[in-house]
Design an enzyme around this catalytic site. Structure first.
Site, short mmCIF file in Angstrom:
data_model
loop_
_atom_site.label_atom_id
_atom_site.label_comp_id
_atom_site.label_asym_id
_atom_site.label_seq_id
_atom_site.Cartn_x
_atom_site.Cartn_y
_atom_site.Cartn_z
N TYR A 175 0.83 -1.22 0.00
CA TYR A 175 0.00 0.00 0.00
C TYR A 175 0.86 1.27 0.00
CZ TYR A 175 -3.71 -3.31 1.06
OH TYR A 175 -4.59 -4.37 1.00
N ASP A 187 -1.24 -11.15 8.78
CA ASP A 187 -0.44 -12.25 8.22
C ASP A 187 1.01 -12.21 8.69
OD1 ASP A 187 -2.37 -13.55 6.32
OD2 ASP A 187 -2.46 -11.49 5.60
N HIS A 236 5.14 -6.28 -4.42
CA HIS A 236 3.72 -6.59 -4.62
C HIS A 236 2.87 -5.37 -4.36
CE1 HIS A 236 2.41 -6.93 -0.29
NE2 HIS A 236 3.72 -7.00 -0.15
N TYR A 269 -11.33 -1.47 -0.09
CA TYR A 269 -11.38 -1.18 1.35
C TYR A 269 -10.14 -0.43 1.80
CZ TYR A 269 -7.97 -4.37 3.59
OH TYR A 269 -6.82 -4.95 4.05
N ARG A 270 -9.13 -0.37 0.95
CA ARG A 270 -7.83 0.18 1.33
C ARG A 270 -7.02 0.21 0.05
NH1 ARG A 270 -4.27 -3.50 5.47
NH2 ARG A 270 -2.67 -2.03 6.00
#
Ligand code: ADP
Length: 608
Positions: A147, A209, A453, A534-535
């Site tokens: 993000y 995670d 990623h 959502y983000r």
């Protein structure tokens, strides 16, 4: 040019480093580090020079401003970003830029980093930013990977690394099952502290995670974990916030001097203001209360596999009522086999045939299924990971229902954990769902050399039709851009997030270009069908904010009004979550379409 030298340095450990790994995970982390650096070819580019200067201030004034900051906070707590941008890896992450950048690495880059030691220091920094009109960007740990990591949205912002010096656990209350933490407390750190106090068996930390992120950073960005307490924002209670003009507020019961229920009752009296401090740029959180889960008296992980892609729809219809009635008790994961293969931590080259040897030829379903057939879990298309909680007689009641329902799908297989080797991914999910932070998840980054990623994370109801639509949408757009497709559904209570991680080579311009184009198409096409994220990552924030456009963008305008009232000089994290203050608006700072530049054309004058 040089290559990174950190490959051989020891992994930092807790409590010596606040961002370190607990000793029980050191061997695992050391091994992971080896595999990450084995696949690394990206050089570190020299950039010995003055720092990037943010727009709105000239270089001479900026250097004076940094001297002023040094005087206020201490010279040793201000570091100028005039060195090569070293990407490091998860446990030794940079705080100057996005270590997994999808753009040129000089786009989302900090000019300097400041390390406050107290809430008062944070107030001084905010006042300093208003005095000199320098954009500032707070991070707690800076591991928001996928993000944007630690990167600021506005090039040349001064990053406030809160976690390095403000990392105390201020309270753990074993009777109320609550704690109060500062920004630098990670999930690993809190878990270790519970151990030290003999409380690990008594109360559980809900962990994502990976446990290296901070509890505050993850919660304000509305991250999730995998015990029944999974929704971190819903589980927090009470914030201390420094506003962009320097005042301190405490929310909820914290506003009442002498209250002893700050961590027990989140609302206090009057409007519930906490919401405006999550996924925003309205304040800097310096303390947060969090609830912890009582040990449920037993737990048991289970895993089922399903053979066909088309099983997704009937499976979702089975999952929904079980999840809402909490027979399925935790945020559970339904993972696609392609991701399961990537999660083995081997490069893509280990699995493909010569026909798909190029990174722009996606791996075929046949290759993936052939690889899956050789794994201990066996061939499948979907794998469901869940946990049942409570003493044996309570668990067996729920597990019997789950077993009967899942077996309505032909070909459903319950995996017996005793048949799996101990480093199998199942055991990582088992730890996490029982509040034990682990270190396994990012292995799929090894799929590509220099693997980075970036996520596409739309929300939908838990329905077969929605799951199928989103799955097809992602699959088709990945095919369009010739990218391997890694979908996983995270099932909340009444909704689920589809999490699609695109893994790309950070040193391959074409791969990055295709990844970004793929993401942009998925965001737009999902929005057309009624699905929103959502983000999201810094690079997608303007686009995603734009999809929440009901009534001519009324929500965005409301956010701008709040922004201008709270932060008249637009100094705090400009552009974060698509919210631009008045000094930036109308100057082309928004990133949409195929634009690669993160900067706009200037900044307006001082407002107050
Ligand atoms: P993590 O702790 O998971 O590594 P980060 O520190 O990267 O997460 O934080 C995630 C995002 O949340 C940051 O990019 C930042 O914009 C925001 N954020 C983090 N900490 C704070 C804070 N204490 N106050 C306000 N915003 C924050």
């Amino acid at each position: 040019m040089s290559f990174e030298t950190e490959a051989t340095t020891p992994v930092p450990i807790l409590p010596e480093a606040h961002s370190g790994i607990p000793s029980y995970l050191l061997a695992k982390a050391t091994k992971t580090k080896q595999t990450v650096f084995d696949g690394r070819t990206k050089p570190v580019r020299d950039r010995q020079r003055l720092p990037v200067v943010p727009q709105g201030i000239c270089r001479e004034d900026f250097l004076k401003a940094l001297d002023d900051l040094r005087q206020q906070i201490g010279g040793e707590y201000v570091s100028v970003n005039d060195r090569p941008l070293v990407d490091g890896w998860y446990m030794e992450h940079p705080n100057t830029h996005d270590m997994m950048t999808i753009l040129d690495e000089e786009e989302f880059v900090a000019s300097a980093v400041v390390y406050p030691g107290s809430t008062e220091d944070v107030q001084s920094i905010v006042r300093w930013a208003n005095k000199w009109l320098v954009p500032i960007f707070p991070i707690s740990m800076g591991r928001n990977l996928g993000y944007g990591g630690a990167a600021p949205r506005v090039r040349g912002s001064v990053t406030i690394d809160l976690g390095r010096r403000m990392n105390a656990i201020l309270d753990i209350n074993p009777e109320d099952y609550t704690c109060l933490v500062e920004p630098g407390v990670s999930f690993y750190g809190l878990y270790e502290e519970l151990g030290k106090r003999g409380l690990q068996e008594h109360m559980w930390v809900d962990t994502p995670d990976l446990g290296g992120g901070s509890i505050i950073g993850n919660t304000v960005d509305r991250g999730v974990g995998y015990t029944p307490y999974g929704d971190h924002w819903a589980c927090h209670s009470g914030l201390e916030v420094v506003l962009p003009t320097g005042e301190i507020i405490r929310t909820g019961m914290g506003a009442l001097p002498g209250s002893n229920t700050w961590q027990a009752f989140p609302y206090g009296f009057g409007p519930y203001s906490d919401g405006i401090f999550s996924q925003s740029n309205f304040g800097i959180v310096t303390k947060m209360g969090m609830t912890l889960m009582p040990n449920p008296g037993g737990h048991e992980s289970f895993m089922y596999t399903f053979q066909n892609e088309e099983d997704l729809a009937p499976l979702m219809e089975i999952i929904r009522p079980l999840r809402i009635s909490q027979i399925l008790e935790n945020v559970a994961q339904l993972r696609h086999v392609t991701q399961a293969i990537a999660a083995r931590g081997l490069p893509r080259t280990s699995f493909y045939s010569s026909s798909s040897s190029s990174p722009s030829v996606p791996i075929t379903p046949e290759e993936i299924h052939a690889a899956a057939a050789k794994t201990p879990v066996g061939d499948h298309t979907w794998a469901y990971y869940g946990m049942s909680y409570g003493p044996p007689h309570i668990r067996s009641y729920k597990l019997a229902i789950i077993d009967a329902e899942f077996h309505k799908i032909p070909g459903c297989k319950k995996i017996d954990p005793s048949t799996l080797p101990e480093d199998e991914y199942f055991f990582s999910r088992d730890n996490i769902a029982a509040g034990v932070p682990d270190f396994h998840e990012l292995r799929w980054c090894n799929w590509r050399p220099n693997g980075g990623h970036i996520a596409f994370s739309p929300v939908s109801p838990i329905r077969g039709a929605d799951a199928t639509k989103l799955f097809q949408l992602g699959k088709e757009i990945h095919e369009r851009y010739k990218i391997d497709f890694f979908p996983a559904f995270c099932v909340g209570l009444r909704e689920m997030h589809l999490i699609v991680e695109i893994v790309f080579d950070r040193d391959d311009a074409d791969e990055k270009k295709r990844a970004l184009a793929c993401l942009r198409d998925m965001v737009d096409e999902a929005a057309k069908q009624g699905y929103g994220e959502y983000r999201t990552h810094l690079v997608l924030m303007d686009q995603v904010a734009g999809t929440y456009g009901f009534n001519d963008g009324a929500l965005g305008k409301f956010n701008e009004k709040l922004k201008d009232a709270l932060d008249p000089n637009s100094i705090l994290a400009p552009g974060r979550c698509g919210i631009w203050g008045q000094r930036y608006r109308g100057r082309g700072w928004e990133m949409t379409g195929d634009r690669k530049k993160s900067e706009g054309d200037g900044v307006g004058p001082r407002v107050v």
